[in-house]
Scaffold this motif. Structure first.
Motif, short mmCIF file in Angstrom:
data_model
loop_
_atom_site.label_atom_id
_atom_site.label_comp_id
_atom_site.label_asym_id
_atom_site.label_seq_id
_atom_site.Cartn_x
_atom_site.Cartn_y
_atom_site.Cartn_z
N GLN A 97 0.84 -1.19 0.00
CA GLN A 97 0.00 0.00 0.00
C GLN A 97 0.88 1.25 0.00
N LYS A 98 0.33 2.33 -0.51
CA LYS A 98 1.05 3.58 -0.57
C LYS A 98 1.46 4.02 0.84
N GLY A 99 2.73 4.34 0.98
CA GLY A 99 3.23 4.80 2.26
C GLY A 99 3.64 3.68 3.20
N GLU A 100 3.40 2.40 2.82
CA GLU A 100 3.78 1.30 3.68
C GLU A 100 5.29 1.11 3.62
N PRO A 101 5.98 1.01 4.76
CA PRO A 101 7.43 0.88 4.74
C PRO A 101 7.86 -0.41 4.06
N GLN A 102 8.91 -0.33 3.28
CA GLN A 102 9.45 -1.49 2.59
C GLN A 102 10.74 -1.92 3.30
N THR A 103 10.63 -2.90 4.17
CA THR A 103 11.75 -3.31 4.98
C THR A 103 12.94 -3.72 4.13
N PHE A 104 12.69 -4.39 3.03
CA PHE A 104 13.77 -4.85 2.18
C PHE A 104 13.69 -4.24 0.78
N LYS A 105 13.11 -3.04 0.70
CA LYS A 105 13.03 -2.33 -0.57
C LYS A 105 12.49 -3.24 -1.66
N GLU A 106 13.32 -3.58 -2.68
CA GLU A 106 12.81 -4.38 -3.79
C GLU A 106 12.95 -5.88 -3.57
N LEU A 107 13.46 -6.29 -2.42
CA LEU A 107 13.53 -7.72 -2.12
C LEU A 107 12.16 -8.15 -1.60
N ILE A 108 11.24 -8.28 -2.55
CA ILE A 108 9.81 -8.45 -2.23
C ILE A 108 9.41 -9.90 -2.38
N GLY A 109 8.64 -10.41 -1.43
CA GLY A 109 8.14 -11.76 -1.55
C GLY A 109 7.55 -12.28 -0.26
N VAL A 110 6.73 -13.31 -0.39
CA VAL A 110 6.11 -13.96 0.75
C VAL A 110 6.38 -15.46 0.74
N SER A 111 7.13 -15.94 -0.24
CA SER A 111 7.41 -17.37 -0.35
C SER A 111 8.36 -17.80 0.76
N PRO A 112 8.30 -19.08 1.16
CA PRO A 112 9.26 -19.59 2.16
C PRO A 112 10.71 -19.37 1.73
N ALA A 113 10.97 -19.50 0.43
CA ALA A 113 12.35 -19.35 -0.06
C ALA A 113 12.87 -17.94 0.19
N ILE A 114 12.07 -16.92 -0.12
CA ILE A 114 12.55 -15.55 0.06
C ILE A 114 12.52 -15.15 1.53
N ARG A 115 11.62 -15.73 2.31
CA ARG A 115 11.63 -15.47 3.75
C ARG A 115 12.92 -16.02 4.37
N ASN A 116 13.38 -17.15 3.88
CA ASN A 116 14.64 -17.71 4.37
C ASN A 116 15.80 -16.79 4.03
N ARG B 260 9.91 -19.57 -6.88
CA ARG B 260 9.08 -18.82 -5.92
C ARG B 260 8.01 -18.05 -6.68
N SER B 261 7.21 -18.81 -7.43
CA SER B 261 6.23 -18.19 -8.32
C SER B 261 5.18 -17.38 -7.58
N GLN B 262 4.94 -17.71 -6.28
CA GLN B 262 3.93 -16.94 -5.55
C GLN B 262 4.36 -15.50 -5.31
N ASP B 263 5.65 -15.21 -5.54
CA ASP B 263 6.13 -13.83 -5.38
C ASP B 263 5.96 -13.00 -6.66
N ILE B 264 5.67 -13.66 -7.78
CA ILE B 264 5.61 -12.96 -9.06
C ILE B 264 4.54 -11.87 -9.09
N PRO B 265 3.30 -12.12 -8.61
CA PRO B 265 2.30 -11.04 -8.64
C PRO B 265 2.74 -9.81 -7.84
N LEU B 266 3.35 -10.02 -6.69
CA LEU B 266 3.81 -8.89 -5.88
C LEU B 266 4.89 -8.10 -6.60
N LEU B 267 5.86 -8.80 -7.15
CA LEU B 267 6.95 -8.14 -7.87
C LEU B 267 6.43 -7.40 -9.09
#
Length: 473
Positions: free
Chosen positions: A146-165, A330-337
């Motif tokens: 959402q607009k104004g929501e802080p991006q903890t990892f900037k463009e390192l975006i994802g919710v998959s277990p792989a990217i969380r690791n 980590r295809s579940q991250d594709i829509p977010l990216l």
């Protein structure tokens, strides 16, 4: 980034069908063939007319709609259009006994997720429904930032277990001043990860110095890394600081370390072990206090075996290793990216593009992304640049996705002569075959482990193997 809370594991499918026999086929398919996640329940709601289906959509949450084209009263195509106007996140599978190209094209043009013709083959029908279920889960559960929501990892975006690791390893690496080795394919974001470590480390106020080991000629690499003093060689008319010295007090990012020439590897090892270096032509040692992060898209262990990379340097760099998963894993991250890049380039180009159509998301998720996140970013940049309206459609994405030469050889170009629905089916089948084979190869043929990594029940993974790899030796 917001994640909608999941309050239950019930997935609701709305079937719009006025033929009792076909309803029975769907019921048997859902009960006997449809794979599902642990503790997941599938609730099948039946409506005989499109008008009744719209009433159901008003009264309850629906995750997937499967509709016949020919219905009494309002047609399935019109129902599809109504659903698209209401909530584009709901995938719609259109079915018909009339397997004409015109019907398929019209359904896809209106935003259908898939198009199926009767009579059904139950396993094929189950596979299509399962694919739509997983896409629906992605579309409903994971919202763009959402607009104004802080991006903890900037463009390192994802919710998959792989990217969380990966993000957990970033936090761990930043807390200690040890060398870190980032391993991943080209385009996976290795420099982004290195910057994230730097920004969370004690060296955050110092410089972030990039050293690209692929850009130096053999004759200048030592001077570029360590600097030189006046008169060290012909043309050295003055002292020059090397890249390593410029990174003192901060982080030195050694990109593509596997390409560093062997003679320089020994000198770099001294810097890492002794914390000191000497400029070319100088007799004075200088202290080096910095964080070192290296990255490679090569398997350094194989280079060590071939005596192309020093074993002692490899072990010194490999104190903490971070393996970056390719985007296809980590295809579940594709829509977010995709939505993130759409938002970024909308602002950059001064355009008003505020919607990525669900059918476009489907195409993005199905594509294997040999160029990883970098390729996805480039596709979304071109999509926004070329967009004529306020949304990016399925047709826009299809026109931009270009398969690599390897992928073209794997699946051939004969799909270009097929009707759209058949061509899409062939491409997805070829992708499924490559994906399953890759998982099996990665786990040395262990079906259980391959299924777990793919996020599929073992029984369903085995069925896909039987279907797509039956001709493999």
């Amino acid at each position: 980034m917001s994640i909608k809370p999941v309050t239950d594991k019930i997935f609701t499918i709305l079937l719009v069908e006025d033929n009792g026999g076909d309803v029975e086929v769907f019921l048997r398919t859902v009960e006997a063939e449809l794979p599902r996640e642990a503790d997941e329940q599938v609730d099948l709601v039946i409506a005989a007319r499109a008008e009744g289906a719209l009433k159901v959509l008003e009264d309850r949450r629906i995750d997937l709609v499967i509709t016949e084209v020919r219905l009494p009263g309002m047609s399935g195509i019109e129902l599809l259009q109504r659903i698209q106007a209401r909530d584009r996140r709901i995938p719609v599978i259109v079915i018909s006994r009339v397997g004409t190209v015109d019907t398929a094209v019209e359904a896809m043009r209106c935003g259908a997720f898939d198009y199926v013709t009767k009579p059904f083959e139950r396993l094929d029908l189950a596979a299509r429904i399962h694919r739509a279920m997983r896409i629906s889960e992605i579309l409903f559960r994971y919202e763009p930032p959402q607009k104004g929501e802080p991006q903890t990892f900037k463009e390192l975006i994802g919710v998959s277990p792989a990217i969380r690791n990966v993000t957990a390893l970033i936090e761990a690496a930043a807390r200690v001043q040890s060398t870190t080795l980032i391993i991943g394919e080209t385009g996976t974001g290795k420099e982004l990860i290195a910057r994230a470590i730097h920004e969370r480390s004690a060296e955050r106020d110092g410089p972030f110095q990039v050293v690209d080991c692929t850009t130096f000629s053999e004759g200048t690499v030592e001077s570029e890394l360590f600097g030189h003093v006046r008169g060290a060689f012909t043309g050295a008319v003055g002292d020059k600081l090397g890249l390593i010295e410029r990174g003192i007090g901060g982080t030195l990012f050694l990109d593509e370390i596997g390409d560093l020439p062997l003679p320089l590897q020994a000198k770099l090892l001294r810097v890492l072990e002794e914390g000191e270096m000497r400029a070319v032509g100088s007799v004075q040692m200088k202290k080096v206090s910095a964080r070192f992060i290296a990255a490679t898209n090569q398997e350094l262990t194989e280079k060590v075996k071939r005596n192309e990379f020093r074993k002692d340097l490899f072990f010194r760099l490999n104190v903490m290793a971070i393996r970056v998963p390719p985007l296809r894993e980590r295809s579940q991250d594709i829509p977010l990216l995709a939505r993130h890049f759409m938002s970024r380039y909308t602002k950059e180009f001064g355009k008003y593009v505020n919607e990525l159509h669900p059918s476009a998301v489907t195409e993005l998720v199905a594509y294997p992304w040999p160029g990883n996140v970098r390729e996805l970013r480039n596709v979304m940049e071109r999509a926004v640049m070329l967009a004529n309206g306020d949304r990016i459609s399925q047709e826009d994405v299809i026109g931009l996705l270009q398969f690599t030469d390897q992928a073209k050889r794997a699946q051939g170009d004969d799909y270009l002569s097929l009707p759209y629905a058949k061509a899409k089916e062939k491409v997805l089948e070829d992708f499924s075959r490559r994906y399953i084979k890759s998982k099996l190869d990665h786990h040395q043929g262990n079906v259980t482990h391959a299924a777990q990594e793919a996020g599929l029940p073992r029984s369903y993974f085995h069925e896909i193997m039987r279907r797509y790899l039956r001709d493999e030796k």
